[in-house]
Scaffold this motif. Structure first.
Motif, PDB file in Angstrom:
ATOM      1  N   GLN A  33      -6.249 -10.405  -1.451  1.00 55.67           N
ATOM      2  CA  GLN A  33      -7.637  -9.950  -1.321  1.00 55.67           C
ATOM      3  C   GLN A  33      -8.633 -11.069  -1.562  1.00 55.67           C
ATOM      4  O   GLN A  33      -9.650 -11.183  -0.863  1.00 55.67           O
ATOM      5  N   GLN A  34      -8.339 -11.929  -2.540  1.00 59.85           N
ATOM      6  CA  GLN A  34      -9.279 -12.988  -2.911  1.00 59.85           C
ATOM      7  C   GLN A  34      -9.274 -14.169  -1.948  1.00 59.85           C
ATOM      8  O   GLN A  34     -10.307 -14.812  -1.743  1.00 59.85           O
ATOM      9  N   LEU A  35      -8.122 -14.452  -1.334  1.00 55.12           N
ATOM     10  CA  LEU A  35      -8.014 -15.656  -0.514  1.00 55.12           C
ATOM     11  C   LEU A  35      -8.019 -15.393   0.987  1.00 55.12           C
ATOM     12  O   LEU A  35      -8.410 -16.253   1.770  1.00 55.12           O
ATOM     13  N   GLU A  36      -7.585 -14.208   1.396  1.00 58.91           N
ATOM     14  CA  GLU A  36      -7.538 -13.893   2.824  1.00 58.91           C
ATOM     15  C   GLU A  36      -8.725 -13.050   3.283  1.00 58.91           C
ATOM     16  O   GLU A  36      -9.242 -13.247   4.380  1.00 58.91           O
ATOM     17  N   GLN A  37      -9.124 -12.120   2.438  1.00 58.74           N
ATOM     18  CA  GLN A  37     -10.122 -11.144   2.846  1.00 58.74           C
ATOM     19  C   GLN A  37     -11.513 -11.495   2.338  1.00 58.74           C
ATOM     20  O   GLN A  37     -12.349 -10.627   2.101  1.00 58.74           O
ATOM     21  N   THR A  38     -11.768 -12.774   2.139  1.00 59.51           N
ATOM     22  CA  THR A  38     -13.075 -13.271   1.716  1.00 59.51           C
ATOM     23  C   THR A  38     -13.466 -14.433   2.624  1.00 59.51           C
ATOM     24  O   THR A  38     -12.812 -14.691   3.628  1.00 59.51           O
ATOM     25  N   HIS A  77     -13.021 -17.411   2.181  1.00 55.94           N
ATOM     26  CA  HIS A  77     -12.031 -18.483   2.189  1.00 55.94           C
ATOM     27  C   HIS A  77     -11.167 -18.431   3.449  1.00 55.94           C
ATOM     28  O   HIS A  77     -10.749 -19.469   3.970  1.00 55.94           O
ATOM     29  N   LYS A  78     -10.850 -17.215   3.902  1.00 59.18           N
ATOM     30  CA  LYS A  78     -10.119 -16.985   5.164  1.00 59.18           C
ATOM     31  C   LYS A  78      -8.828 -17.809   5.265  1.00 59.18           C
ATOM     32  O   LYS A  78      -8.505 -18.382   6.304  1.00 59.18           O
ATOM     33  N   LEU A  79      -8.098 -17.869   4.158  1.00 58.52           N
ATOM     34  CA  LEU A  79      -6.808 -18.555   4.171  1.00 58.52           C
ATOM     35  C   LEU A  79      -5.720 -17.619   4.677  1.00 58.52           C
ATOM     36  O   LEU A  79      -5.871 -16.392   4.638  1.00 58.52           O
ATOM     37  N   LYS A  80      -4.639 -18.192   5.139  1.00 56.31           N
ATOM     38  CA  LYS A  80      -3.521 -17.397   5.657  1.00 56.31           C
ATOM     39  C   LYS A  80      -2.309 -17.645   4.774  1.00 56.31           C
ATOM     40  O   LYS A  80      -1.764 -18.750   4.737  1.00 56.31           O
ATOM     41  N   LEU A  81      -1.885 -16.597   4.060  1.00 60.13           N
ATOM     42  CA  LEU A  81      -0.782 -16.704   3.130  1.00 60.13           C
ATOM     43  C   LEU A  81       0.489 -16.122   3.730  1.00 60.13           C
ATOM     44  O   LEU A  81       0.442 -15.147   4.487  1.00 60.13           O
TER      45      LEU A  81
END
Length: 287
Positions: free
Chosen positions: A171-176, A178-182
Motif C-alpha cells: 500500500q505504501q510503495l505501490e499505491q502511492t 512512489h509507484k514502485l513495482k514489488l
C-alpha cells in the motif's frame, strides 16, 4: 575490510576451488622473515606446534592446512580465512585474490541452487523445436509468454507470519506517488512451478533489488535463508546495494550475521517512522 567480509562468515571453506588454493600457496608456502606465512595461519586457526611441524613435510603446507581445517572444524569459513589474513597483515593476498574468491562464492551458491532443484522428467524430446528462454516463460501474472518478461523494482523476501507488514508495504510503495513495482511471491507468481527455480530467476533477472523483512520467524525460514544467501552471492560486498534489510517489530533473536554489514531500515523506532517509507522508496528507486 572486516565489514566487507562479514557476509562470508557463513560460507564454508569448501567453496574455494583449486585455483584459489594454489594461489594462496604461492603467497604463503615460502618462508618469509618479514611477512606472515602458512604457519602463522595454521597457528591462528588453532593448530599446535607439533602439528605445524608435521605440516612442513607437505608439498604444499598451505593446501594441507586448509584441507585439514575444513575437514575438522565448522569454523572453517571463507570469511574466517580472510579475517585471519587481514589480522596477520597479509592484505596483499586478500586484495589480489578477492575477485577470484568472490567468483568462487558465487559459483558455490549457484551449485546449491541447482542441487535444490528437483530433476526434470521429460517424456517427449523434440530437438527440432526451439525452446523459449527461461526468462520468457510465463511465471508471473503479468508475463506475456510471447513478449518481454515482467520486471520489478524489488523482490520481497518474507515469511508468512509477516505478510500483514508486506501488505502495508504494498500500500505504501505501490499505491502511492512512489509507484514502485514489488514482486510478492504469493501475489505475483503463478502456481505450479518449482519454487527454487522461479525464486532464483526473479531475484537474479527480474528484480533490481531485494527487500528482506527481518523477524524472529524469518530466521527459522529455509526459503528466506536461501533467498538471502542467493542474493548475496550475486553482489559480494553489497557493492550495488542489492539487499535492503527491514526490521518492523522488536526481535528476541540476534540479528542475522550475514546482514550486519548492511544499513537497516528500522520501523521499530517511533522517531524514524515518519520518513521510513520515503527512505525505503528512495533506495528502491535508485538506478
Amino acid at each position: 575490510m572486516e565489514c566487507i567480509d562479514s557476509h562470508l562468515m557463513s560460507v564454508p571453506l569448501v567453496a574455494l576451488n583449486v585455483t584459489v588454493r594454489n594461489k594462496l600457496g604461492l603467497y604463503l608456502n615460502p618462508k618469509n622473515t618479514v611477512a606472515s606465512d602458512w604457519a602463522a595461519v595454521a597457528e591462528a586457526v588453532g593448530y599446535s606446534y607439533l602439528e605445524i611441524k608435521n605440516f612442513e613435510r607437505s608439498k604444499s603446507p598451505t593446501k594441507t592446512v586448509l584441507d585439514d581445517w575444513q575437514a575438522r572444524s565448522t569454523d572453517a569459513t571463507v570469511g574466517k580465512l580472510l579475517s585471519i589474513l587481514t589480522e596477520k597483515e597479509r592484505k596483499d593476498i586478500v586484495e589480489d585474490l578477492r575477485p577470484l574468491i568472490d567468483e568462487d562464492v558465487r559459483k558455490y551458491f549457484e551449485s546449491l541452487k541447482k542441487k535444490a532443484e528437483p530433476p526434470v522428467q521429460v517424456h517427449e524430446v523434440d530437438s527440432c523445436l526451439p525452446r523459449p528462454a527461461p526468462e520468457r516463460i510465463g511465471i508471473t501474472l503479468e508475463d506475456d509468454p510471447e513478449g518481454a518478461p515482467e520486471l520489478f523494482d524489488a523482490f520481497i523476501c518474507y515469511c508468512q507470519s509477516d505478510f500483514d507488514f508486506v501488505h502495508e508495504m504494498i500500500q505504501q510503495l505501490e499505491q502511492t506517488d512512489h509507484k514502485l513495482k514489488l514482486c510478492v511471491f504469493d501475489r505475483d507468481v503463478l502456481p505450479g512451478s518449482c519454487v527454487w527455480t522461479i525464486t532464483s530467476e526473479l531475484i537474479e533477472k527480474r528484480c533490481k533489488r531485494m527487500v528482506v523483512v527481518i523477524s524472529d520467524e524469518y530466521l527459522d525460514s529455509d526459503a528466506c535463508d536461501f533467498q538471502t544467501k542467493f542474493a548475496l552471492s550475486l553482489c559480494p560486498g553489497a557493492r550495488n546495494k542489492r539487499l535492503i534489510p527491514v526490521v518492523y517489530k522488536p526481535m528476541k533473536k540476534p540479528f542475522p550475521s550475514i546482514l550486519r554489514f548492511l544499513t537497516v531500515c528500522d520501523y521499530t523506532r517511533p522517531c524514524t517512522q515518519t520518513w521510513f517509507w520515503k527512505r525505503l522508496a528512495k533506495a528502491l528507486a535508485l538506478p
